[in-house]
Design a protein around this motif. Structure first.
Motif, PDB file in Angstrom:
ATOM      1  N   PRO A  38      -0.575   9.928  35.949  1.00 42.88           N
ATOM      2  CA  PRO A  38      -1.180  11.202  36.320  1.00 42.88           C
ATOM      3  C   PRO A  38      -0.957  12.322  35.318  1.00 42.88           C
ATOM      4  O   PRO A  38      -1.766  13.245  35.235  1.00 42.88           O
ATOM      5  CB  PRO A  38      -0.537  11.525  37.673  1.00 42.88           C
ATOM      6  CG  PRO A  38       0.689  10.682  37.745  1.00 42.88           C
ATOM      7  CD  PRO A  38       0.390   9.454  36.959  1.00 42.88           C
ATOM      8  N   LEU A  39       0.122  12.265  34.544  1.00 40.43           N
ATOM      9  CA  LEU A  39       0.376  13.335  33.583  1.00 40.43           C
ATOM     10  C   LEU A  39      -0.587  13.303  32.401  1.00 40.43           C
ATOM     11  O   LEU A  39      -0.586  14.219  31.568  1.00 40.43           O
ATOM     12  CB  LEU A  39       1.823  13.272  33.093  1.00 40.43           C
ATOM     13  CG  LEU A  39       2.888  13.570  34.154  1.00 40.43           C
ATOM     14  CD1 LEU A  39       4.282  13.481  33.551  1.00 40.43           C
ATOM     15  CD2 LEU A  39       2.670  14.937  34.791  1.00 40.43           C
ATOM     16  N   MET A  40      -1.442  12.283  32.317  1.00 39.95           N
ATOM     17  CA  MET A  40      -2.470  12.263  31.286  1.00 39.95           C
ATOM     18  C   MET A  40      -3.679  13.106  31.673  1.00 39.95           C
ATOM     19  O   MET A  40      -4.548  13.370  30.839  1.00 39.95           O
ATOM     20  CB  MET A  40      -2.906  10.813  31.016  1.00 39.95           C
ATOM     21  CG  MET A  40      -1.832   9.971  30.357  1.00 39.95           C
ATOM     22  SD  MET A  40      -2.374   8.287  30.001  1.00 39.95           S
ATOM     23  CE  MET A  40      -3.564   8.603  28.682  1.00 39.95           C
ATOM     24  N   HIS A  41      -3.757  13.528  32.943  1.00 39.43           N
ATOM     25  CA  HIS A  41      -4.861  14.401  33.355  1.00 39.43           C
ATOM     26  C   HIS A  41      -4.667  15.770  32.699  1.00 39.43           C
ATOM     27  O   HIS A  41      -3.606  16.382  32.840  1.00 39.43           O
ATOM     28  CB  HIS A  41      -4.880  14.539  34.875  1.00 39.43           C
ATOM     29  CG  HIS A  41      -6.150  15.124  35.412  1.00 39.43           C
ATOM     30  ND1 HIS A  41      -6.527  16.433  35.167  1.00 39.43           N
ATOM     31  CD2 HIS A  41      -7.149  14.585  36.164  1.00 39.43           C
ATOM     32  CE1 HIS A  41      -7.682  16.679  35.761  1.00 39.43           C
ATOM     33  NE2 HIS A  41      -8.089  15.569  36.373  1.00 39.43           N
ATOM     34  N   PRO A  42      -5.662  16.276  31.990  1.00 42.74           N
ATOM     35  CA  PRO A  42      -5.475  17.532  31.246  1.00 42.74           C
ATOM     36  C   PRO A  42      -5.234  18.742  32.131  1.00 42.74           C
ATOM     37  O   PRO A  42      -4.751  19.775  31.648  1.00 42.74           O
ATOM     38  CB  PRO A  42      -6.793  17.669  30.466  1.00 42.74           C
ATOM     39  CG  PRO A  42      -7.792  16.855  31.224  1.00 42.74           C
ATOM     40  CD  PRO A  42      -7.008  15.706  31.794  1.00 42.74           C
ATOM     41  N   GLN A  43      -5.550  18.660  33.426  1.00 47.12           N
ATOM     42  CA  GLN A  43      -5.361  19.797  34.326  1.00 47.12           C
ATOM     43  C   GLN A  43      -4.412  19.444  35.473  1.00 47.12           C
ATOM     44  O   GLN A  43      -4.528  19.989  36.575  1.00 47.12           O
ATOM     45  CB  GLN A  43      -6.722  20.249  34.873  1.00 47.12           C
ATOM     46  CG  GLN A  43      -7.655  20.799  33.802  1.00 47.12           C
ATOM     47  CD  GLN A  43      -9.045  21.083  34.350  1.00 47.12           C
ATOM     48  OE1 GLN A  43      -9.788  20.169  34.682  1.00 47.12           O
ATOM     49  NE2 GLN A  43      -9.381  22.362  34.444  1.00 47.12           N
ATOM     50  N   ILE A  44      -3.448  18.604  35.206  1.00 47.51           N
ATOM     51  CA  ILE A  44      -2.560  18.122  36.264  1.00 47.51           C
ATOM     52  C   ILE A  44      -1.786  19.266  36.922  1.00 47.51           C
ATOM     53  O   ILE A  44      -1.608  19.280  38.148  1.00 47.51           O
ATOM     54  CB  ILE A  44      -1.594  17.038  35.723  1.00 47.51           C
ATOM     55  CG1 ILE A  44      -0.754  16.461  36.862  1.00 47.51           C
ATOM     56  CG2 ILE A  44      -0.726  17.573  34.599  1.00 47.51           C
ATOM     57  CD1 ILE A  44      -1.552  15.770  37.937  1.00 47.51           C
ATOM     58  N   ILE A  45      -1.345  20.244  36.153  1.00 50.56           N
ATOM     59  CA  ILE A  45      -0.601  21.361  36.741  1.00 50.56           C
ATOM     60  C   ILE A  45      -1.499  22.156  37.673  1.00 50.56           C
ATOM     61  O   ILE A  45      -1.080  22.573  38.759  1.00 50.56           O
ATOM     62  CB  ILE A  45      -0.012  22.273  35.646  1.00 50.56           C
ATOM     63  CG1 ILE A  45       0.926  21.482  34.725  1.00 50.56           C
ATOM     64  CG2 ILE A  45       0.727  23.455  36.284  1.00 50.56           C
ATOM     65  CD1 ILE A  45       2.099  20.850  35.428  1.00 50.56           C
ATOM     66  N   GLU A  46      -2.755  22.338  37.303  1.00 51.71           N
ATOM     67  CA  GLU A  46      -3.677  23.067  38.150  1.00 51.71           C
ATOM     68  C   GLU A  46      -3.962  22.309  39.438  1.00 51.71           C
ATOM     69  O   GLU A  46      -4.093  22.915  40.510  1.00 51.71           O
ATOM     70  CB  GLU A  46      -4.993  23.331  37.397  1.00 51.71           C
ATOM     71  CG  GLU A  46      -5.986  24.201  38.151  1.00 51.71           C
ATOM     72  CD  GLU A  46      -5.486  25.618  38.418  1.00 51.71           C
ATOM     73  OE1 GLU A  46      -6.109  26.298  39.265  1.00 51.71           O
ATOM     74  OE2 GLU A  46      -4.482  26.052  37.810  1.00 51.71           O
ATOM     75  N   LEU A  47      -4.036  20.997  39.376  1.00 53.01           N
ATOM     76  CA  LEU A  47      -4.233  20.202  40.591  1.00 53.01           C
ATOM     77  C   LEU A  47      -3.067  20.411  41.560  1.00 53.01           C
ATOM     78  O   LEU A  47      -3.265  20.586  42.762  1.00 53.01           O
ATOM     79  CB  LEU A  47      -4.363  18.721  40.248  1.00 53.01           C
ATOM     80  CG  LEU A  47      -5.551  18.286  39.387  1.00 53.01           C
ATOM     81  CD1 LEU A  47      -5.548  16.768  39.227  1.00 53.01           C
ATOM     82  CD2 LEU A  47      -6.870  18.760  39.971  1.00 53.01           C
ATOM     83  N   VAL A  48      -1.852  20.387  41.038  1.00 51.55           N
ATOM     84  CA  VAL A  48      -0.673  20.606  41.881  1.00 51.55           C
ATOM     85  C   VAL A  48      -0.683  22.021  42.442  1.00 51.55           C
ATOM     86  O   VAL A  48      -0.458  22.245  43.642  1.00 51.55           O
ATOM     87  CB  VAL A  48       0.620  20.355  41.072  1.00 51.55           C
ATOM     88  CG1 VAL A  48       1.853  20.737  41.893  1.00 51.55           C
ATOM     89  CG2 VAL A  48       0.699  18.888  40.654  1.00 51.55           C
TER      90      VAL A  48
END
Length: 335
Positions: A38-48
């Protein structure tokens, strides 16, 4: 699957999903972000961040190999993720890296420590646990995983027994699944790795599980399925396991679902070709209550398929009202 790897969930699709859960969920919602990585998603912080803003009472967790965690630790802590599971499959680089990749052990430990440091700086942070999957390549090292966790200040080790299926089990399950999805059911083929587990000695596995659970007072060891004893679980990699399994259906079908990055909703996380519908065409509720899901539930309620018995989904400990999956009694009328 190649078509899945080409996709990633958009922030808009994610927000729509979370908003629907916020509107319809009467009880606590548990959200899990998985991969791939999941950390390969470029917007992972925004999803959280969006999940915790839109559904503040949800429990949001993530499973990661932790190799990218140093880049995202502070952001994840700030965004408010609740739990992070770090996957490590051996207590040393010599055991872990042949399974998970070059320098993966060193990078996973560094990532875990970066998350701990970010939590210390912020004065808050997620619960951190270690995931360990038992295979024939690493089962002798199970107790030492507890020692590693204690040395790293991690209080929980979550242990999974590796899912695997024989070709006979997979082929025998195809008719039932394909009758529901109207597409080939072949994802089980990627789990035909019984050769990796053929040298596991059940008596020795039982000893190791007992030793791991008693190794440290500071570390809790959870070996799924937790509702079975270690003596029973030691037979997991043998043909005896199918006779030991007490489950008659998969409760997960009534309590949990999975959404692929392309918006497809699948009934079985292990099998990405069990497609029940898509968020591009319907709401999650519509899919979850739709014809395909109803048919899948009826199929599994009437009997587990051969690939179900060693599937990690079956091993999940979920509380579901038994009335939901009871088989209705057949009434026989005398003429």
């Amino acid at each position: 699957m190649e078509e899945v790897k080409r996709d990633q969930i958009t922030v808009d699709m994610w927000n729509g999903l979370v908003d629907e859960l916020a509107e319809s969920s009467g009880e606590k919602t548990f959200l899990t972000i998985m991969g791939g990585e999941p950390l390969m998603h470029p917007q992972i912080i925004e999803l959280v961040r969006q999940a915790k803003r839109r559904l503040p009472n949800c429990n949001l967790d993530m499973s990661t190999n932790a190799t990218l965690l140093p880049r995202f630790s502070e952001g994840l802590v700030e965004a408010g993720i609740d739990d992070v599971y770090v996957s490590i499959d051996g207590p040393t680089a010599e055991i872990n890296n042949p399974i998970r990749g070059r320098k993966s052990f060193e990078r996973a430990v560094a990532g875990l420590q970066s998350l701990q440091e970010a939590s210390r700086k912020a004065g808050r942070g997620p619960n951190i646990a270690m995931n360990f999957t038992v295979t024939g390549m690493n089962y002798e090292s199970l107790p030492d995983m507890v020692t590693l966790a204690e040395s790293l200040g991690v209080s929980t080790v979550s242990v999974d027994l590796a899912s695997y299926f024989t070709r006979e089990e997979g082929k025998a399950s195809r008719p039932a699944f394909e009758a529901v999805t109207d597409q080939p059911f072949m994802s089980w083929a990627g789990f035909c790795n019984e050769h990796q587990h053929k040298d596991i000695v059940p008596a020795r596995l039982e000893e190791l599980m007992d030793e791991a659970m008693n190794r440290s007072d500071a570390v809790e060891v959870l070996i799924a399925p937790t509702r079975y004893g270690n003596s029973e679980k030691s037979k997991f990699f043998t043909s005896e396991w199918r006779k030991i399994v007490r489950d008659t259906t998969c409760k997960k079908l009534w309590a949990q679902t999975s959404v692929l990055p392309n918006g497809q909703v699948i009934s079985c996380t292990t099998f990405p070709d069990t497609v029940m519908g898509s968020l591009r065409d319907s709401s999650l509720g519509e899919v979850f209550r739709g014809d395909a899901y109803t048919k899948m539930r009826e199929t599994i309620k009437n009997g587990l398929q051969p690939v179900c018995h060693r599937c990690c989904e079956l091993n999940m400990d979920i509380d579901v009202d038994p009335a939901l999956y009871e088989i209705e009694p057949v009434t026989v009328r005398a003429e």
